[in-house]
Write a protein that holds these residues in place. Structure first.
Motif, PDB file in Angstrom:
ATOM      1  N   HIS A 269       0.755  -1.471   0.018  1.00  0.00           N
ATOM      2  CA  HIS A 269       0.209  -0.037   0.082  1.00  0.00           C
ATOM      3  C   HIS A 269       0.831   1.325  -0.004  1.00  0.00           C
ATOM      4  O   HIS A 269       1.320   1.616   0.976  1.00  0.00           O
ATOM      5  N   LEU A 289      -0.290  -0.778  -4.741  1.00  0.00           N
ATOM      6  CA  LEU A 289      -1.057   0.545  -4.854  1.00  0.00           C
ATOM      7  C   LEU A 289      -0.183   1.863  -4.760  1.00  0.00           C
ATOM      8  O   LEU A 289      -0.029   2.203  -3.829  1.00  0.00           O
ATOM      9  N   VAL A 291      -1.200   4.675  -5.928  1.00  0.00           N
ATOM     10  CA  VAL A 291      -2.378   5.759  -5.989  1.00  0.00           C
ATOM     11  C   VAL A 291      -1.938   6.955  -5.409  1.00  0.00           C
ATOM     12  O   VAL A 291      -1.500   7.084  -4.272  1.00  0.00           O
ATOM     13  N   GLY A 307      -0.306  -5.188 -12.940  1.00  0.00           N
ATOM     14  CA  GLY A 307      -1.641  -4.964 -11.772  1.00  0.00           C
ATOM     15  C   GLY A 307      -1.137  -4.015 -11.011  1.00  0.00           C
ATOM     16  O   GLY A 307      -2.067  -3.736 -10.068  1.00  0.00           O
ATOM     17  N   ALA A 308      -0.170  -3.137 -11.164  1.00  0.00           N
ATOM     18  CA  ALA A 308      -0.007  -2.054 -10.139  1.00  0.00           C
ATOM     19  C   ALA A 308      -1.003  -0.962 -10.670  1.00  0.00           C
ATOM     20  O   ALA A 308      -1.183  -0.605 -11.686  1.00  0.00           O
ATOM     21  N   GLN A 309      -1.644  -0.333  -9.375  1.00  0.00           N
ATOM     22  CA  GLN A 309      -2.445   0.688  -9.609  1.00  0.00           C
ATOM     23  C   GLN A 309      -1.667   2.187  -9.429  1.00  0.00           C
ATOM     24  O   GLN A 309      -1.349   2.366  -8.532  1.00  0.00           O
ATOM     25  N   ALA A 311      -2.927   5.118 -10.442  1.00  0.00           N
ATOM     26  CA  ALA A 311      -3.951   6.235 -10.442  1.00  0.00           C
ATOM     27  C   ALA A 311      -3.568   7.754  -9.986  1.00  0.00           C
ATOM     28  O   ALA A 311      -3.116   7.706  -8.359  1.00  0.00           O
ATOM     29  N   GLU A 329      -3.265   1.972 -20.077  1.00  0.00           N
ATOM     30  CA  GLU A 329      -4.204   2.016 -19.073  1.00  0.00           C
ATOM     31  C   GLU A 329      -3.603   2.753 -17.653  1.00  0.00           C
ATOM     32  O   GLU A 329      -3.839   3.479 -17.252  1.00  0.00           O
ATOM     33  N   GLN A 330      -2.473   1.910 -17.455  1.00  0.00           N
ATOM     34  CA  GLN A 330      -1.581   2.375 -16.160  1.00  0.00           C
ATOM     35  C   GLN A 330      -1.257   3.988 -16.199  1.00  0.00           C
ATOM     36  O   GLN A 330      -1.260   4.686 -15.412  1.00  0.00           O
ATOM     37  N   SER A 333      -3.940   6.642 -16.535  1.00  0.00           N
ATOM     38  CA  SER A 333      -4.550   6.822 -15.190  1.00  0.00           C
ATOM     39  C   SER A 333      -3.688   7.765 -14.126  1.00  0.00           C
ATOM     40  O   SER A 333      -3.961   8.550 -13.363  1.00  0.00           O
TER      41      SER A 333
END
Length: 364
Positions: A269, A289, A291, A307-309, A311, A329-330, A333
């Motif tokens: 996280h 994550l 983010v 798969g890392a986010q 955003a 996409e990554q 975002s």
């Protein structure tokens, strides 16, 4: 500590001056009226006038002499008081340093115990000493970091005596996440989480004073800190190479300039985490994550980002040219910039280019 000795007055000289002053004062009291008013005293017939003149002048001289004596006395009283205060201050400093040494020795004995409760007591005692004594700050940080390295080393395969493979670590981390999602206990993988004493040491290191001189980098490399609570931790320029931080809570942590080469951050996280200039070469960030993380100037060469986010993640100046499994996409975002270093096929993608333009427009 070097103890300085205050210069002491030469009392023989002082006594001699006092005798001379007394003799001179006596002579002055007797002869000065005639020296000053001889003319008037010789031509005056009234004995009362003579007596009044002599008495008045002598009274004035006595008052003046008394004033001078009082001034000299005050001066030497002040000097003596300063010397006494300096000696008392030195003694208090020595006493306080002795107390700190005793507290430090006792705390080290506690963390060397095999009883978790005693270890916890020693860890928090060291934190108190660290806050009270800036001089002992660096030593205590070293001791606590060594405690973490000793009690939470990176896991080894019992057969090969090598570090667990990335695939094995990812599988174990995923198993823990699934168990927690289902509301169960993550057995038999609960041992992946730090023990209470290790978590306490991490907590103390993460909130240590930031205005102190540390002539070294915080070394937590090759340790197993999976699922550790490091929320808001101060870990600037820390050495976390090959460290296992799967699922760790690094929300709003400060990892600016930290070395995370080949670190395991699967499912970590990293929300609003500061990673400016951090070295994440070859790091495993699958499912992490990120983010709104600040990755300005970060090195992500060969980092695993499946798969890392990302955003809202700041990517200005970040090096992603060899990042693994990075997708359009990554990037769309996130917040890429013209200075973001991307693989050619992604840098030329219309959606990525449009996103960069939109970010630049927002910042204007």
């Amino acid at each position: 500590m070097t103890k300085t000795t205050d210069p002491k007055p030469n009392w023989w000289v002082v006594a001699g001056l006092a005798v001379l002053a007394l003799a001179g004062g006596t002579c002055a009291l007797w002869r000065l009226p005639w020296l000053l008013d001889d003319h008037w005293l010789k031509h005056m017939d009234t004995s009362q006038a003579r007596a009044t003149t002599v008495s008045g002048l002598r009274t004035a001289l006595v008052a003046l002499g008394a004033g001078l004596v009082a001034v000299v006395g005050l001066f030497y009283t002040h000097q003596t008081w300063q010397q006494t205060r300096s000696r008392d201050s030195d003694q208090r400093q020595l006493t306080w340093e002795g107390q700190v040494t005793d507290r430090f020795s006792k705390a080290v004995e506690q963390i060397a115990s095999d009883k978790p409760v005693e270890q916890l007591g020693g860890i928090y005692a060291l934190e108190r000493i660290m806050r009270d004594s800036a001089k002992d700050h660096a030593t205590i940080v070293e001791v606590l970091a060594a405690f973490v390295r000793e009690h939470a080393p990176a896991q080894y395969e019992p057969r090969t005596h090598g570090l667990l493979s990335p695939a094995r670590q990812r599988w174990q981390a995923a198993a823990v996440r699934v168990a927690l999602m289902l509301g169960g206990h993550p057995q038999p993988y609960v041992h992946l989480r730090p023990t209470e004493p290790v978590q306490a040491a991490l907590r103390v290191l993460g909130r240590r004073p930031q205005d102190r001189d540390e002539p070294f980098e915080l070394n937590l490399g090759v340790t197993n800190l999976g699922w550790a609570n490091l929320v808001g931790a101060y870990l600037q320029e820390a050495d976390l190479a090959l460290t296992h931080l799967e699922g760790a809570f690094l929300i709003k942590a400060d990892l600016e300039g930290a070395y995370l080469g080949r670190a395991h951050l699967e499912g970590a996280h990293l929300i609003q985490t500061v990673l400016k200039g951090a070295d994440l070469k070859g790091a495993y960030l699958e499912g992490a994550l990120l983010v709104e993380a600040d990755l300005t100037g970060a090195h992500l060469e060969k980092a695993h980002l499946k798969g890392a986010q990302l955003a809202g993640a700041e990517l200005q100046g970040a090096d992603l040219r060899e990042a693994q499994d990075l997708t359009v996409e990554q990037l769309v975002s996130a917040r890429p910039a013209p200075s973001t270093k991307l693989p050619a096929h992604l840098a030329e993608d219309p959606r990525v280019m449009a996103r960069i333009a939109a970010v630049m427009e927002e910042e204007q």
